[in-house]
Design a protein around this motif. Structure first.
Motif, mmCIF file in Angstrom:
data_model
loop_
_atom_site.group_PDB
_atom_site.id
_atom_site.type_symbol
_atom_site.label_atom_id
_atom_site.label_comp_id
_atom_site.label_asym_id
_atom_site.label_seq_id
_atom_site.Cartn_x
_atom_site.Cartn_y
_atom_site.Cartn_z
ATOM 1 N N ASP A 1 -99.104 26.035 -103.223
ATOM 2 C CA ASP A 1 -99.248 24.576 -103.252
ATOM 3 C C ASP A 1 -100.504 24.280 -103.614
ATOM 4 N N GLU A 2 -100.559 23.171 -104.219
ATOM 5 C CA GLU A 2 -101.832 22.483 -104.849
ATOM 6 C C GLU A 2 -102.284 21.567 -103.406
ATOM 7 N N VAL A 3 -103.755 21.711 -102.971
ATOM 8 C CA VAL A 3 -104.243 20.970 -102.055
ATOM 9 C C VAL A 3 -104.563 19.480 -102.584
ATOM 10 N N GLU A 4 -104.781 19.369 -103.652
ATOM 11 C CA GLU A 4 -104.857 18.017 -104.361
ATOM 12 C C GLU A 4 -103.776 16.908 -103.949
ATOM 13 N N GLU A 5 -102.519 17.674 -103.970
ATOM 14 C CA GLU A 5 -101.346 16.834 -103.635
ATOM 15 C C GLU A 5 -101.520 15.871 -102.272
ATOM 16 N N LEU A 6 -102.254 16.398 -101.292
ATOM 17 C CA LEU A 6 -102.602 15.837 -99.968
ATOM 18 C C LEU A 6 -103.768 14.802 -99.906
ATOM 19 N N GLU A 7 -104.431 14.630 -101.155
ATOM 20 C CA GLU A 7 -105.617 13.944 -101.278
ATOM 21 C C GLU A 7 -105.354 12.327 -100.687
#
Length: 165
Positions: free
Chosen positions: A63-69
């Motif tokens: 998973d890409e953490v940037e999706e939660l920003e």
């Protein structure tokens, strides 16, 4: 989740009662406080549910953490999965959440979490740890005292040792 160690004012303590329930993709979303996989959290929760701080989210290694920003200020907890102790992608995810995205909430490691990893996880920014259930949580506490001095930079101490003198 069982075998939870949580840092309280940087002091580790064993949590006896943890209300967070970790759900898998196929599990129905319950009316309790749950931690959902990122994909389910993005697809199955409405914008108003995301804003209510009711659900936490867990990140798989891919998973890409940037999706939660956009929702970091709404999340009560982010859990990062370690499917194997040999898989280090969770360290990078934690470090990115803390340093690049400025996440300040509870960051939990779960999965194949062992005593020897806890000190490094702490340096990456984790604040709670779900130690593998077949291991002693009391013994795992000793892992948080593993390094007394860290030479390089970390999520909890961005200055290298030579700058701290």
């Amino acid at each position: 989740m069982k075998n939870i160690i949580k840092l309280n004012n940087n002091n580790p303590e064993i949590i006896i009662q943890d209300d967070w329930q970790l759900l898998q993709s196929e599990d129905p979303i319950l009316d309790t406080i749950v931690i959902l996989p990122l994909k389910d959290w993005l697809e199955k929760t409405s914008e108003s549910e995301k804003a209510t701080h009711q659900y936490g989210v867990w990140l798989a290694p891919d998973d890409e953490v940037e999706e939660l920003e956009p929702w970091l200020n709404c999340l009560p907890i982010i859990a990062i999965q370690f499917p194997s102790f040999r898989d280090g992608r969770g360290y990078t995810q934690a470090y990115m959440l803390r340093t690049r995205l400025g996440w300040e909430g509870e960051l939990r490691a779960f999965g194949d979490v062992l005593r020897d990893q806890l000190s490094h996880m702490r340096q990456c920014g984790f604040t709670s740890f779900a130690v593998r259930e077949d291991k002693s949580v009391t013994d795992a506490l000793k892992g948080l005292a593993g390094m007394s001095v860290v030479y390089g930079t970390s999520a909890i101490e961005p200055r290298p040792l030579f700058r701290r003198r």
